[in-house]
Design an enzyme around this catalytic site. Structure first.
Site, PDB file in Angstrom:
ATOM      1  N   CYS A  10       0.818  -1.337   0.241  1.00 14.24           N
ATOM      2  CA  CYS A  10      -0.134  -0.188   0.184  1.00 14.24           C
ATOM      3  C   CYS A  10       0.656   1.002   0.021  1.00 14.24           C
ATOM      4  O   CYS A  10       2.525   1.209  -0.176  1.00 14.24           O
ATOM      5  CB  CYS A  10      -0.336   0.032   1.048  1.00 14.24           C
ATOM      6  SG  CYS A  10      -2.642   1.096   1.394  1.00 14.24           S
ATOM      7  N   ARG A  16      -4.594  -0.379   5.416  1.00 13.34           N
ATOM      8  CA  ARG A  16      -4.982  -1.609   4.630  1.00 13.34           C
ATOM      9  C   ARG A  16      -4.387  -2.834   3.946  1.00 13.34           C
ATOM     10  O   ARG A  16      -4.711  -3.978   3.835  1.00 13.34           O
ATOM     11  CB  ARG A  16      -5.897  -1.027   3.115  1.00 13.34           C
ATOM     12  CG  ARG A  16      -6.769  -0.019   3.115  1.00 13.34           C
ATOM     13  CD  ARG A  16      -6.955   0.602   1.773  1.00 13.34           C
ATOM     14  NE  ARG A  16      -5.856   1.776   1.480  1.00 13.34           N
ATOM     15  CZ  ARG A  16      -5.838   2.130   0.502  1.00 13.34           C
ATOM     16  NH1 ARG A  16      -6.462   2.033  -0.562  1.00 13.34           N
ATOM     17  NH2 ARG A  16      -4.679   3.302   0.342  1.00 13.34           N
TER      18      ARG A  16
END
EC number: 2.8.4.2
Length: 143
Positions: A10, A16
């Site tokens: 990411c 995430r």
């Protein structure tokens, strides 16, 4: 049987990708060695830690790190979980199979939340979407 080394990449490795690493370690400990890293290292997102803990997954042993810190890991698959990471995947990582599976950015979604609960609901939704991907689709992508 050896485990498949999977990196979740990411932009900042704070939310995430950390959730994806946590879910993978939780759901597939026998078959996948999960890692997460970022193009940058923004530190761990406390809201991500909290909503994962609600779901029974502890991220406290994980840390935010740069992708190049994993240069000595023989990665089989790199899964980019945001568009920026997909577009800027470090070249040394592309020796592995690269797959893009994008998820919304909870901090960005929560920015305009009118309450803490509304903010956390954005994190919970993305947490659950990542869980569903890891539970239902991850192993099929590794074949």
């Amino acid at each position: 049987m050896s485990k498949t080394n999977v990196l979740f990449l990411c932009t900042g490795n704070s939310c995430r990708s950390q959730m994806a690493e946590g879910w993978t370690r939780h759901l597939h400990p026998e078959t996948v060695e999960a890692f997460s890293a970022g193009i940058a290292a923004h530190g761990m997102n406390q809201n991500a830690i909290n909503v994962m803990k609600e779901a029974g997954v502890d991220l406290s042993e994980q840390s935010s790190k740069l992708a190049d810190s994993l240069g000595d890991v023989d990665l089989d698959v790199v899964i980019t979980v945001c568009g920026h990471a997909d577009e800027n995947c470090p070249t040394f990582l592309t020796k592995a199979k690269v797959i893009h599976v994008g998820f919304d950015d909870p901090p960005k979604l929560a920015k305009d939340a009118k309450s803490e609960e509304e903010s956390l609901d954005h994190y919970r939704r993305v947490r659950d979407e990542i869980r569903d991907f890891v539970a239902q689709n991850l192993l099929g992508l590794l074949e």
